[in-house]
Write a protein that holds these residues in place. Structure first.
Motif, mmCIF file in Angstrom:
data_model
loop_
_atom_site.group_PDB
_atom_site.id
_atom_site.type_symbol
_atom_site.label_atom_id
_atom_site.label_comp_id
_atom_site.label_asym_id
_atom_site.label_seq_id
_atom_site.Cartn_x
_atom_site.Cartn_y
_atom_site.Cartn_z
ATOM 1 N N ALA A 119 0.929 -1.008 0.054
ATOM 2 C CA ALA A 119 0.093 0.025 0.038
ATOM 3 C C ALA A 119 0.836 1.162 0.013
ATOM 4 O O ALA A 119 0.442 2.273 -0.379
ATOM 5 C CB ALA A 119 -0.952 -0.004 1.233
ATOM 6 N N HIS A 146 -0.524 9.468 6.576
ATOM 7 C CA HIS A 146 0.615 8.561 6.512
ATOM 8 C C HIS A 146 1.747 8.936 5.592
ATOM 9 O O HIS A 146 1.784 9.643 4.619
ATOM 10 C CB HIS A 146 0.055 7.178 6.203
ATOM 11 N N SER A 193 -4.048 5.325 11.845
ATOM 12 C CA SER A 193 -3.585 4.208 12.407
ATOM 13 C C SER A 193 -2.825 4.394 13.670
ATOM 14 O O SER A 193 -2.679 3.412 14.306
ATOM 15 C CB SER A 193 -2.653 3.511 11.489
ATOM 16 N N HIS A 221 -6.165 0.741 7.229
ATOM 17 C CA HIS A 221 -6.469 -0.171 8.536
ATOM 18 C C HIS A 221 -7.897 -0.468 8.756
ATOM 19 O O HIS A 221 -8.379 -0.888 9.687
ATOM 20 C CB HIS A 221 -5.961 0.759 9.830
ATOM 21 N N GLY A 258 1.146 -6.905 0.429
ATOM 22 C CA GLY A 258 0.857 -6.266 -1.038
ATOM 23 C C GLY A 258 -0.241 -5.047 -0.712
ATOM 24 O O GLY A 258 -1.059 -5.000 0.487
#
Ligand SMILES: Cc1ncc(COP(=O)(O)O)c(C=O)c1O
Length: 405
Positions: A119, A146, A193, A221, A258
């Protein structure tokens, strides 16, 4: 031979600074066991084998241990070999990649999906390519996004504006200053997250429509864990089909490795054609795709799985409360105990591991802003009530201990 002294001194000084502030990362050598997870063994500094319970895994539903998933992995590895042997463009697209992409599009109710090595690579490639697609594009990004989204936005080399975390009012004030015809992308995570906060997805979609923006949502998540069949928080909040691009992972709720994006065929074709992190890398092994497909389909077909997991999270939190552990009461499965100091955070985690056999990774800068150092607790379906009670009393004693002040 060049004299490396100057270079080595500079690099060492950067590492020393991390060590001084307690932010240097030490990795625990986890001997993961499919049979006894979440219990595992590790080797102590003095060379002794010790046992501990893992409280920081993202394998929320324990799909990495599922017998059917493992069987698919082994069967297809025996049929097709250990690796794909090529990029997607050069012999690395197999029937297993195609089946997985169809299944993901079905899961999210989108026209298409595209599988990446992770990701992280999906965010890097998709945000990078989208930001470059539209002349004068501006990306509006949540301040807590992120690292992979931030890197993707850097790759896009377009303008960006940062809005306050989950703050629709702030986002609207930024959007309202921009010309309506200017291309815009609103980039956010459905579930953050580290703090476990949840985005006001409906509100952001409403703003996107009003101000002529695309929406890009990281559901890393949330997939597997929320929504009908594990389709994520977008689906759970009644917004399926209203987001332009979804990013997800196989490495958490689905238990393998993945990442992917799901969207309309035109946007998928564009990313497929223009994202370097999709095309210039060896594709996922066919066996990993087959195992992931089994996982996605199994999660989809198990009715009540998401509710059972949430009930488990509630039991965990009830036990923490009984032991007067203070944690953020967020609406997700990620339980954060705020510590607010890097050295203390590490001292607490060390004591928990070595004296109580409870493994929590201390979360320090730059994963979280300085002052927000925390312990991030994740319960999985394999944690028993006994595990939970053990952690709660270990935490209560450790947090009260003068040694970790
Ligand atoms: C919010 C978020 N997005 C993306 C990623 C990257 O996922 P992956 O592990 O599949 O690269 C992570 C990984 O931890 C994450 O937390």
């Amino acid at each position: 031979m060049p004299d490396n002294t100057m270079y080595d001194k500079i690099v060492s000084s950067h590492l020393d600074a991390l060590k001084r502030t307690g932010n240097y990362r030490y990795f625990l050598n986890v001997q993961k066991s499919a049979q006894s997870f979440p219990e595992f063994t590790f080797e102590n500094a003095d060379g002794n084998q010790k046992t501990a319970v893992n409280w920081c895994s993202n394998d929320y539903l324990c799909m990495s241990l599922d017998a059917d998933v493992l069987q698919s992995l082994v069967r297809v590895a025996e049929e097709s070999g250990a690796g794909a042997g090529g990029t997607r463009n050069i012999s690395g697209t197999t029937v297993h990649h195609n089946r997985l992409e169809s299944s993901l599009a079905n899961l999210h109710g989108t026209e298409s999906a595209l599988v990446f090595g992770s990701a992280f690579m999906a965010n890097l490639g998709a945000l990078g390519a989208l930001g470059k697609a539209f002349p004068g594009c501006i990306i509006l990004s949540d301040e807590r996004n992120h690292a992979s989204m931030i890197e993707g936005i850097k790759v896009a080399r377009c303008d960006k504006q940062i809005f306050r975390h989950n703050d629709a009012e702030h986002l609207e004030s930024l959007l309202s200053e921009l010309p309506i015809e200017r291309p815009k992308i609103i980039a956010f995570e459905s579930l953050y997250s580290m703090a476990g906060t949840v985005a006001p997805i409906q509100e952001f979609i409403r703003l996107a429509k009003r101000y002529n923006a695309l929406t890009y949502v990281d559901e890393v998540h949330a997939v597997g864990v929320y929504g009908r069949g594990g389709a994520g928080l977008i689906e759970q909040q009644g917004c399926a089909g209203q987001v332009d691009m979804i990013n997800g992972t196989f490495a958490k709720g689905f238990g393998t490795l993945g990442g992917y994006i799901a969207s309309r065929t035109l946007l998928i074709d564009y990313v497929r054609s223009f994202a370097p992190s999709f095309i210039f890398t060896t594709s996922l092994p066919p066996a990993v795709c087959a195992a992931t497909l089994t996982s996605v389909e199994k999660v989809r077909s198990q009715s009540g799985l998401q509710e059972a997991y949430q009930a488990h999270v509630c039991s965990f939190r009830r036990i923490l409360r009984e032991h007067t552990i203070h944690f953020d009461d967020n609406p997700s499965h990620i339980t954060r105990v705020l510590i607010g100091n890097a050295a203390r955070c590490k001292a607490i985690a060390d004591k928990l591991l070595h004296e109580y056999g409870a493994y929590l990774q201390p979360i320090n800068f730059p994963t979280v802003p300085e002052g927000e150092e925390c312990l991030r607790l994740t319960v999985t379906l394999r944690h028993s009530e006994e595990h939970m009670r053990h952690l709660a009393s270990a935490l209560a004693e450790t947090l009260a201990s003068r040694e970790t002040e």
